[in-house]
Design a protein around this motif. Structure first.
Motif, PDB file in Angstrom:
ATOM      1  N   UNK A  14       0.886  -1.130  -0.007  1.00  0.00           N
ATOM      2  CA  UNK A  14      -0.111   0.047  -0.028  1.00  0.00           C
ATOM      3  C   UNK A  14       0.727   1.132   0.027  1.00  0.00           C
ATOM      4  N   UNK A  15       0.376   2.219  -0.499  1.00  0.00           N
ATOM      5  CA  UNK A  15       1.184   3.699  -0.335  1.00  0.00           C
ATOM      6  C   UNK A  15       1.722   3.751   1.021  1.00  0.00           C
ATOM      7  N   UNK A  16       1.236   3.559   2.016  1.00  0.00           N
ATOM      8  CA  UNK A  16       1.521   3.852   3.224  1.00  0.00           C
ATOM      9  C   UNK A  16       2.787   2.968   3.543  1.00  0.00           C
ATOM     10  N   UNK A  17       3.253   2.001   2.893  1.00  0.00           N
ATOM     11  CA  UNK A  17       4.167   1.049   3.300  1.00  0.00           C
ATOM     12  C   UNK A  17       5.611   1.882   2.690  1.00  0.00           C
ATOM     13  N   UNK A  18       5.372   2.778   1.843  1.00  0.00           N
ATOM     14  CA  UNK A  18       6.582   3.552   1.281  1.00  0.00           C
ATOM     15  C   UNK A  18       7.193   4.323   2.485  1.00  0.00           C
ATOM     16  N   UNK A  19       8.386   4.103   2.839  1.00  0.00           N
ATOM     17  CA  UNK A  19       9.166   5.154   4.055  1.00  0.00           C
ATOM     18  C   UNK A  19       8.970   6.723   3.547  1.00  0.00           C
ATOM     19  N   UNK A  20       8.263   7.268   4.823  1.00  0.00           N
ATOM     20  CA  UNK A  20       8.057   8.728   4.397  1.00  0.00           C
ATOM     21  C   UNK A  20       6.943   9.105   3.533  1.00  0.00           C
ATOM     22  N   UNK A  21       5.982   8.180   3.340  1.00  0.00           N
ATOM     23  CA  UNK A  21       5.086   8.423   2.258  1.00  0.00           C
ATOM     24  C   UNK A  21       4.377   9.752   2.333  1.00  0.00           C
ATOM     25  N   UNK A  22       3.968  10.192   3.321  1.00  0.00           N
ATOM     26  CA  UNK A  22       2.963  11.299   3.720  1.00  0.00           C
ATOM     27  C   UNK A  22       3.993  12.654   3.409  1.00  0.00           C
ATOM     28  N   UNK A  23       5.122  12.504   3.647  1.00  0.00           N
ATOM     29  CA  UNK A  23       6.293  13.761   3.692  1.00  0.00           C
ATOM     30  C   UNK A  23       6.250  13.797   1.909  1.00  0.00           C
ATOM     31  N   UNK A  24       6.481  12.683   1.344  1.00  0.00           N
ATOM     32  CA  UNK A  24       6.639  12.572  -0.157  1.00  0.00           C
ATOM     33  C   UNK A  24       5.147  13.105  -0.982  1.00  0.00           C
ATOM     34  N   UNK A  25       4.415  12.688  -0.397  1.00  0.00           N
ATOM     35  CA  UNK A  25       3.324  13.149  -1.101  1.00  0.00           C
ATOM     36  C   UNK A  25       2.918  14.744  -0.969  1.00  0.00           C
ATOM     37  N   UNK A  26       3.059  15.039   0.291  1.00  0.00           N
ATOM     38  CA  UNK A  26       3.113  16.697   0.622  1.00  0.00           C
ATOM     39  C   UNK A  26       3.857  17.422  -0.302  1.00  0.00           C
ATOM     40  N   UNK A  27       5.130  16.951  -0.430  1.00  0.00           N
ATOM     41  CA  UNK A  27       6.040  17.868  -1.346  1.00  0.00           C
ATOM     42  C   UNK A  27       5.495  17.470  -2.636  1.00  0.00           C
ATOM     43  N   UNK A  28       5.151  16.519  -3.255  1.00  0.00           N
ATOM     44  CA  UNK A  28       4.579  16.337  -4.447  1.00  0.00           C
ATOM     45  C   UNK A  28       3.359  17.126  -4.941  1.00  0.00           C
ATOM     46  N   UNK A  29       2.283  16.999  -4.080  1.00  0.00           N
ATOM     47  CA  UNK A  29       1.150  17.685  -4.266  1.00  0.00           C
ATOM     48  C   UNK A  29       0.489  18.219  -3.043  1.00  0.00           C
ATOM     49  N   UNK A  30       1.186  19.529  -2.476  1.00  0.00           N
ATOM     50  CA  UNK A  30       0.789  19.983  -0.998  1.00  0.00           C
ATOM     51  C   UNK A  30      -0.890  20.320  -1.127  1.00  0.00           C
ATOM     52  N   UNK A  31      -1.475  19.946   0.147  1.00  0.00           N
ATOM     53  CA  UNK A  31      -2.817  20.316   0.129  1.00  0.00           C
ATOM     54  C   UNK A  31      -3.653  19.518  -0.782  1.00  0.00           C
ATOM     55  N   UNK A  32      -3.325  18.177  -1.323  1.00  0.00           N
ATOM     56  CA  UNK A  32      -4.173  17.653  -2.195  1.00  0.00           C
ATOM     57  C   UNK A  32      -4.443  16.370  -1.391  1.00  0.00           C
ATOM     58  N   UNK A  33      -5.688  15.900  -1.404  1.00  0.00           N
ATOM     59  CA  UNK A  33      -6.020  14.617  -0.620  1.00  0.00           C
ATOM     60  C   UNK A  33      -5.670  13.222  -1.685  1.00  0.00           C
ATOM     61  N   UNK A  34      -4.674  12.663  -1.104  1.00  0.00           N
ATOM     62  CA  UNK A  34      -4.344  11.283  -1.805  1.00  0.00           C
ATOM     63  C   UNK A  34      -5.713  10.434  -2.104  1.00  0.00           C
ATOM     64  N   UNK A  35      -6.468  10.460  -0.918  1.00  0.00           N
ATOM     65  CA  UNK A  35      -7.540   9.287  -1.066  1.00  0.00           C
ATOM     66  C   UNK A  35      -8.169   9.545  -2.393  1.00  0.00           C
ATOM     67  N   UNK A  36      -8.470  10.913  -2.940  1.00  0.00           N
ATOM     68  CA  UNK A  36      -8.962  11.299  -4.323  1.00  0.00           C
ATOM     69  C   UNK A  36      -8.423  10.922  -5.632  1.00  0.00           C
ATOM     70  N   UNK A  37      -7.290  10.134  -5.378  1.00  0.00           N
ATOM     71  CA  UNK A  37      -6.314   9.949  -6.524  1.00  0.00           C
ATOM     72  C   UNK A  37      -6.703   8.660  -7.251  1.00  0.00           C
TER      73      UNK A  37
END
Length: 299
Positions: A14-37
């Motif tokens: 799952x995406x959450x298995x990626x080390x530091x996923x939350x920070x990576x997603x925030x850097x890639x798409x700030x203020x965007x909900x990953x659940x909508x992807x």
């Protein structure tokens, strides 16, 4: 053309298995909900990529009972980032493992996720030589570093897909037309809505003019598995009706598998509902600077 095979990375994550996923997603798409992807899980390879290529090609050959020694060309397609990670003996390893003793290997890249559609056209054109009997097309993409899996446009998974183009074995599909068009602004990182729309429309115009068909006659479109909002937006600017797209389930299960996506989506559609003679399918791929499509007709 037929005998499609898909071999995914053997580890389901799952995406959450990626080390530091939350920070990576925030850097890639700030203020965007990953659940909508539209993503769920993805696959990663635990072994060398050659292992997965060999298995995919083996399944493809078995699908039409073609002997390895009767394959004249192996056409490999991969994205630019993967090309530099392939060992110089990759093709030799695959040919030797499969017993493809009369096969000429070719690799096609530098067109990102559009590379496999360029390779499909190349493989088809090889049959202008009467000595060519069987060509195996292989698309492969994988991401060795988990930190590179999370982008603003997609979540990357690992997969290999393959199919057979044959003069003798036949198959349920024929290629009516295929093309890759370039958006120079996109190559330079300066693409816009207008430039992306222009390159998509140019590709469609060429494919439908060459084939004598229309987009309205297409049963299903198999696009690149970018995030769902991105894929739907790209379809809109290209003029593709959303109800023709087939990608949501494979995106949810496997993420974006680079230039293998259109084959993965085609296989998933056929396994779910089958195909009927005369149906038309549009394989489509998009990448920064490129847009590719190929029209396939069920025979």
């Amino acid at each position: 053309m037929g005998s499609f095979a898909c071999v995914f990375g053997d580890l389901e994550r799952s995406p959450e298995d990626i080390p530091g996923f939350a920070a990576l997603w925030q850097a890639a798409a700030p203020d965007t909900a990953f659940d909508a992807m539209g993503c769920g899980t993805f696959r990663t390879m635990s072994g060398p990529v050659e292992k997965y290529v060999v298995e995919s090609v083996r399944q493809t050959l078995e699908g039409h009972a073609v002997r390895p020694e009767d394959v004249t060309h192996l056409v490999l397609a991969t994205s630019d980032a993967c090309l530099r990670t392939l060992g110089r003996d990759c093709a030799v390893t695959v040919l030797d493992a499969l017993g493809m003793t009369r096969c000429v290997p070719v690799v096609l890249s530098f067109q990102q996720c559009c590379s496999s559609l360029a390779a499909l056209r190349y493989g088809w054109e090889l049959f202008s030589d009467e000595d060519v009997r069987n060509v195996v097309l292989v698309s492969l993409d994988f991401t060795p570093d988990d930190g590179d899996r999370v982008k603003s446009f997609a979540l990357f998974g690992d997969a290999v897909a393959s199919c057979l183009i044959s003069r003798d074995a036949g198959g349920p599909l024929r290629l009516a037309s295929a093309t890759v068009k370039v958006d120079h602004s996109g190559l330079m990182g300066r693409d816009s809505f207008v430039s992306r729309q222009k390159v998509a429309q140019a590709a469609f115009a060429k494919v439908f003019q060459e084939s004598g068909e229309r987009l309205d006659d297409v049963t299903r479109v198999f696009p690149t598995n970018l995030f769902q909002p991105v894929t739907l937006f790209n379809a809109t600017i290209a003029g593709v009706p959303r109800d023709k797209l087939h990608f949501a389930d494979t995106l949810r299960a496997y993420g974006h598998c680079g230039n293998s996506d259109w084959m993965i989506n085609l296989v998933d559609h056929v396994e779910a509902v089958g195909m009927r003679t005369g149906e038309k399918y549009l394989a489509q791929a998009s990448a920064p600077g490129f847009f590719a499509c190929g029209l396939l007709v069920a025979t």
